[in-house]
Scaffold this motif. Structure first.
Motif, PDB file in Angstrom:
ATOM      1  N   ASP A   1       0.834  -1.206   0.000  1.00 25.48           N
ATOM      2  CA  ASP A   1       0.000   0.000   0.000  1.00 25.48           C
ATOM      3  C   ASP A   1       0.871   1.259   0.000  1.00 25.48           C
ATOM      4  O   ASP A   1       0.470   2.307   0.516  1.00 25.48           O
ATOM      5  CB  ASP A   1      -0.965   0.006   1.177  1.00 25.48           C
ATOM      6  CG  ASP A   1      -0.266  -0.093   2.532  1.00 25.48           C
ATOM      7  OD1 ASP A   1       0.952  -0.366   2.547  1.00 25.48           O
ATOM      8  OD2 ASP A   1      -0.945   0.074   3.562  1.00 25.48           O
ATOM      9  N   THR A   2       2.046   1.153  -0.594  1.00 17.72           N
ATOM     10  CA  THR A   2       2.939   2.297  -0.779  1.00 17.72           C
ATOM     11  C   THR A   2       2.867   2.749  -2.236  1.00 17.72           C
ATOM     12  O   THR A   2       2.890   1.915  -3.137  1.00 17.72           O
ATOM     13  CB  THR A   2       4.393   1.924  -0.434  1.00 17.72           C
ATOM     14  OG1 THR A   2       4.441   1.341   0.862  1.00 17.72           O
ATOM     15  CG2 THR A   2       5.303   3.139  -0.484  1.00 17.72           C
ATOM     16  N   TYR A   3       2.744   4.050  -2.455  1.00 18.29           N
ATOM     17  CA  TYR A   3       2.786   4.604  -3.811  1.00 18.29           C
ATOM     18  C   TYR A   3       4.120   5.313  -3.994  1.00 18.29           C
ATOM     19  O   TYR A   3       4.508   6.142  -3.172  1.00 18.29           O
ATOM     20  CB  TYR A   3       1.637   5.591  -4.058  1.00 18.29           C
ATOM     21  CG  TYR A   3       1.531   6.025  -5.504  1.00 18.29           C
ATOM     22  CD1 TYR A   3       0.630   5.418  -6.367  1.00 18.29           C
ATOM     23  CD2 TYR A   3       2.353   7.028  -6.013  1.00 18.29           C
ATOM     24  CE1 TYR A   3       0.545   5.798  -7.701  1.00 18.29           C
ATOM     25  CE2 TYR A   3       2.275   7.417  -7.336  1.00 18.29           C
ATOM     26  CZ  TYR A   3       1.373   6.798  -8.179  1.00 18.29           C
ATOM     27  OH  TYR A   3       1.300   7.167  -9.502  1.00 18.29           O
ATOM     28  N   VAL A   4       4.821   4.993  -5.089  1.00 18.42           N
ATOM     29  CA  VAL A   4       6.154   5.533  -5.328  1.00 18.42           C
ATOM     30  C   VAL A   4       6.197   6.258  -6.662  1.00 18.42           C
ATOM     31  O   VAL A   4       5.726   5.745  -7.685  1.00 18.42           O
ATOM     32  CB  VAL A   4       7.222   4.414  -5.325  1.00 18.42           C
ATOM     33  CG1 VAL A   4       8.615   5.001  -5.527  1.00 18.42           C
ATOM     34  CG2 VAL A   4       7.161   3.610  -4.029  1.00 18.42           C
ATOM     35  N   ILE A   5       6.745   7.456  -6.666  1.00 17.43           N
ATOM     36  CA  ILE A   5       6.979   8.196  -7.915  1.00 17.43           C
ATOM     37  C   ILE A   5       8.394   7.846  -8.364  1.00 17.43           C
ATOM     38  O   ILE A   5       9.381   8.407  -7.879  1.00 17.43           O
ATOM     39  CB  ILE A   5       6.816   9.709  -7.699  1.00 17.43           C
ATOM     40  CG1 ILE A   5       5.433   9.996  -7.112  1.00 17.43           C
ATOM     41  CG2 ILE A   5       7.008  10.465  -9.017  1.00 17.43           C
ATOM     42  CD1 ILE A   5       5.240  11.436  -6.693  1.00 17.43           C
TER      43      ILE A   5
ATOM     44  N   PHE B   1      10.408  10.804   1.390  1.00 17.76           N
ATOM     45  CA  PHE B   1       9.762   9.533   1.740  1.00 17.76           C
ATOM     46  C   PHE B   1       8.778   9.789   2.886  1.00 17.76           C
ATOM     47  O   PHE B   1       9.118  10.487   3.846  1.00 17.76           O
ATOM     48  CB  PHE B   1      10.798   8.509   2.204  1.00 17.76           C
ATOM     49  CG  PHE B   1      11.729   8.014   1.142  1.00 17.76           C
ATOM     50  CD1 PHE B   1      11.459   6.830   0.448  1.00 17.76           C
ATOM     51  CD2 PHE B   1      12.898   8.701   0.847  1.00 17.76           C
ATOM     52  CE1 PHE B   1      12.331   6.366  -0.527  1.00 17.76           C
ATOM     53  CE2 PHE B   1      13.783   8.240  -0.121  1.00 17.76           C
ATOM     54  CZ  PHE B   1      13.491   7.066  -0.811  1.00 17.76           C
ATOM     55  N   HIS B   2       7.582   9.195   2.818  1.00 12.75           N
ATOM     56  CA  HIS B   2       6.546   9.512   3.802  1.00 12.75           C
ATOM     57  C   HIS B   2       5.847   8.256   4.321  1.00 12.75           C
ATOM     58  O   HIS B   2       5.513   7.360   3.544  1.00 12.75           O
ATOM     59  CB  HIS B   2       5.528  10.472   3.200  1.00 12.75           C
ATOM     60  CG  HIS B   2       6.144  11.762   2.767  1.00 12.75           C
ATOM     61  ND1 HIS B   2       6.612  11.965   1.482  1.00 12.75           N
ATOM     62  CD2 HIS B   2       6.427  12.894   3.464  1.00 12.75           C
ATOM     63  CE1 HIS B   2       7.140  13.181   1.400  1.00 12.75           C
ATOM     64  NE2 HIS B   2       7.042  13.765   2.580  1.00 12.75           N
ATOM     65  N   CYS B   3       5.588   8.262   5.630  1.00 12.26           N
ATOM     66  CA  CYS B   3       4.973   7.117   6.313  1.00 12.26           C
ATOM     67  C   CYS B   3       3.450   7.102   6.218  1.00 12.26           C
ATOM     68  O   CYS B   3       2.822   6.109   6.594  1.00 12.26           O
ATOM     69  CB  CYS B   3       5.355   7.117   7.788  1.00 12.26           C
ATOM     70  SG  CYS B   3       7.114   7.168   8.117  1.00 12.26           S
ATOM     71  N   PHE B   4       2.859   8.213   5.756  1.00  9.35           N
ATOM     72  CA  PHE B   4       1.405   8.332   5.713  1.00  9.35           C
ATOM     73  C   PHE B   4       0.967   8.923   4.381  1.00  9.35           C
ATOM     74  O   PHE B   4       1.795   9.389   3.593  1.00  9.35           O
ATOM     75  CB  PHE B   4       0.922   9.198   6.889  1.00  9.35           C
ATOM     76  CG  PHE B   4       1.101   8.540   8.223  1.00  9.35           C
ATOM     77  CD1 PHE B   4       0.134   7.678   8.724  1.00  9.35           C
ATOM     78  CD2 PHE B   4       2.260   8.746   8.963  1.00  9.35           C
ATOM     79  CE1 PHE B   4       0.302   7.038   9.939  1.00  9.35           C
ATOM     80  CE2 PHE B   4       2.445   8.112  10.186  1.00  9.35           C
ATOM     81  CZ  PHE B   4       1.457   7.256  10.679  1.00  9.35           C
ATOM     82  N   PRO B   5      -0.344   8.914   4.085  1.00  8.42           N
ATOM     83  CA  PRO B   5      -0.840   9.475   2.819  1.00  8.42           C
ATOM     84  C   PRO B   5      -0.639  10.986   2.747  1.00  8.42           C
ATOM     85  O   PRO B   5      -0.390  11.642   3.772  1.00  8.42           O
ATOM     86  CB  PRO B   5      -2.339   9.115   2.840  1.00  8.42           C
ATOM     87  CG  PRO B   5      -2.473   8.037   3.854  1.00  8.42           C
ATOM     88  CD  PRO B   5      -1.414   8.289   4.877  1.00  8.42           C
ATOM     89  N   PRO B   6      -0.775  11.567   1.560  1.00 10.34           N
ATOM     90  CA  PRO B   6      -0.557  13.008   1.399  1.00 10.34           C
ATOM     91  C   PRO B   6      -1.397  13.858   2.334  1.00 10.34           C
ATOM     92  O   PRO B   6      -0.899  14.827   2.919  1.00 10.34           O
ATOM     93  CB  PRO B   6      -0.936  13.251  -0.067  1.00 10.34           C
ATOM     94  CG  PRO B   6      -0.703  11.950  -0.742  1.00 10.34           C
ATOM     95  CD  PRO B   6      -1.032  10.902   0.262  1.00 10.34           C
TER      96      PRO B   6
ATOM     97  N   HIS C   1       2.778   6.244   2.161  1.00  4.97           N
ATOM     98  CA  HIS C   1       2.298   4.954   2.660  1.00  4.97           C
ATOM     99  C   HIS C   1       0.793   5.024   2.933  1.00  4.97           C
ATOM    100  O   HIS C   1       0.210   6.105   2.975  1.00  4.97           O
ATOM    101  CB  HIS C   1       3.053   4.604   3.946  1.00  4.97           C
ATOM    102  CG  HIS C   1       2.833   3.197   4.418  1.00  4.97           C
ATOM    103  ND1 HIS C   1       2.924   2.830   5.746  1.00  4.97           N
ATOM    104  CD2 HIS C   1       2.525   2.064   3.738  1.00  4.97           C
ATOM    105  CE1 HIS C   1       2.711   1.536   5.861  1.00  4.97           C
ATOM    106  NE2 HIS C   1       2.449   1.044   4.658  1.00  4.97           N
ATOM    107  N   TYR C   2       0.173   3.851   3.100  1.00  5.05           N
ATOM    108  CA  TYR C   2      -1.259   3.706   3.362  1.00  5.05           C
ATOM    109  C   TYR C   2      -2.095   4.303   2.236  1.00  5.05           C
ATOM    110  O   TYR C   2      -3.119   4.958   2.474  1.00  5.05           O
ATOM    111  CB  TYR C   2      -1.647   4.346   4.704  1.00  5.05           C
ATOM    112  CG  TYR C   2      -0.972   3.721   5.904  1.00  5.05           C
ATOM    113  CD1 TYR C   2      -1.073   2.351   6.154  1.00  5.05           C
ATOM    114  CD2 TYR C   2      -0.200   4.502   6.784  1.00  5.05           C
ATOM    115  CE1 TYR C   2      -0.441   1.775   7.255  1.00  5.05           C
ATOM    116  CE2 TYR C   2       0.435   3.925   7.884  1.00  5.05           C
ATOM    117  CZ  TYR C   2       0.304   2.559   8.111  1.00  5.05           C
ATOM    118  OH  TYR C   2       0.934   1.992   9.192  1.00  5.05           O
ATOM    119  N   VAL C   3      -1.698   4.062   1.015  1.00  5.60           N
ATOM    120  CA  VAL C   3      -2.476   4.461  -0.152  1.00  5.60           C
ATOM    121  C   VAL C   3      -3.226   3.225  -0.634  1.00  5.60           C
ATOM    122  O   VAL C   3      -2.614   2.287  -1.146  1.00  5.60           O
ATOM    123  CB  VAL C   3      -1.569   5.020  -1.270  1.00  5.60           C
ATOM    124  CG1 VAL C   3      -2.412   5.439  -2.464  1.00  5.60           C
ATOM    125  CG2 VAL C   3      -0.763   6.195  -0.743  1.00  5.60           C
TER     126      VAL C   3
END
Length: 330
Positions: free
Chosen positions: A162-166, A258-263, A298-300
């Motif tokens: 559930d991680t989105y990566v650019i 890098f982020h542990c939570f959604p936007p 994360h959490y996407v």
């Protein structure tokens, strides 16, 4: 409202915030607020599938009309293998979305679970599911990649399902780094024991030399803890024991990538107190805290991956061209 082939719905307040941060991150917009509409989830999924059918692209951007020569050049020069940690229960709700969105831009995508799934190309390692086995699964996934795919890439990215990566922005960060150095990057946490470590959910990427060292000595229980919870912490301790450095991943303005939570959480400041205690670089909140070349969230979940895909690679403010900037630390 006017209908031209697909139904438009007004987005929710939370999604407006997501739109704002994604526009700032991807296209360097001014702070001027815009009211937007999005394609409904069902129609949006069809749009993504149509776009995929028109392109075999796995490296550069997925857009049809943009000049993505720089992204394509980086995809050839900075080869990244992505390995995704999943489990049987989340294949339909997560894996199918990441495969049709950001996963297509990895030079190679490897999805690892405790049970193989031929339809989704998931390979299995001998590990039990559950939080008590996250260390075995994290280390086991890297051992699998080292054994079967060491020569397929120069950098090796681990994420949750559930991680989105650019990927373009990840390659930009890595483009000035030497993969022959023992290093890795991610959301930087302070040491709990001896070594700093990276959040597993935000994703972390290791160099070829770091993976080489892990493959040769990472299964030694005297060097690396082999069992238990908190697989990201265990892997960080292992990297430190092997002489691998966790480098700072913020941009030259100190903004996070890098982020542990959604936007929405990072923009609105809806973050847990523990994150402020553990964050190495002093966690900040709001649009201005996020790098324009943001890398991961994360959490996407589910259609939220399609939403980010649409906003990043398809939605465009007419008349504004994106100008490349130098944001890496030197």
């Amino acid at each position: 409202m006017n209908s031209i082939g697909c139904r438009l719905v007004f987005i929710s307040a939370n999604t407006v915030v997501v739109v704002v941060v994604m526009y700032v991150a991807a296209f360097l917009l001014t702070s001027k607020t815009r009211v937007m509409t999005l394609v409904g989830n069902e129609d949006q999924s069809k749009f993504v599938q149509i776009r995929e059918s028109r392109s075999n692209d796995t490296g550069g951007s997925s857009t049809m009309y943009d000049d993505d020569a720089v992204a394509r050049e980086l995809a050839e020069r900075v080869r990244v293998l992505c390995w995704v940690m999943t489990m049987p229960l989340t294949v339909q709700s997560r894996v199918k979305y990441l495969k049709r969105t950001w996963g297509r831009r990895c030079n190679k995508l490897v999805i690892i679970s405790s049970v193989a799934n031929e339809e989704y190309g998931i390979v299995a390692i001998n590990v039990s599911e559950g939080r008590n086995h996250l260390t075995e699964k994290t280390l086991g996934g890297f051992h699998y990649v080292y054994k079967h795919h060491f020569d397929d890439a120069d950098w090796f990215l681990k994420t949750d399902d559930d991680t989105y990566v650019i990927m373009e922005n990840l390659r930009y960060l890595l483009s000035e780094e030497d993969t022959n150095e023992p290093i890795y990057f991610g959301h930087h946490f302070k040491a709990i024991n001896k070594y700093d470590y990276s959040s597993g959910g935000s994703g972390f990427v290791v160099s070829k030399e770091a993976l080489r060292r892990f493959g040769r000595a990472g299964n030694d229980s005297k060097v690396c803890r082999q069992t238990g919870t908190y697989g990201d912490e265990a892997f960080g301790e292992c990297m430190g024991s092997l002489g691998v450095q966790l480098k700072n991943s913020t941009d030259k303005f100190g903004k996070s990538r890098f982020h542990c939570f959604p936007p929405y959480n990072h923009v609105a400041g809806a973050l847990p107190s523990w994150l402020f205690r553990y964050d190495k670089n002093g966690i900040k909140q709001g649009v201005d805290s996020l790098s324009d070349y943001v890398i991961s969230f994360h959490y996407v979940h589910k259609q939220n991956m399609d939403t980010l895909e649409y906003l990043l690679y398809h939605a465009r403010p007419y008349g504004i061209n994106h100008r490349l900037r130098d944001l890496n630390q030197h």
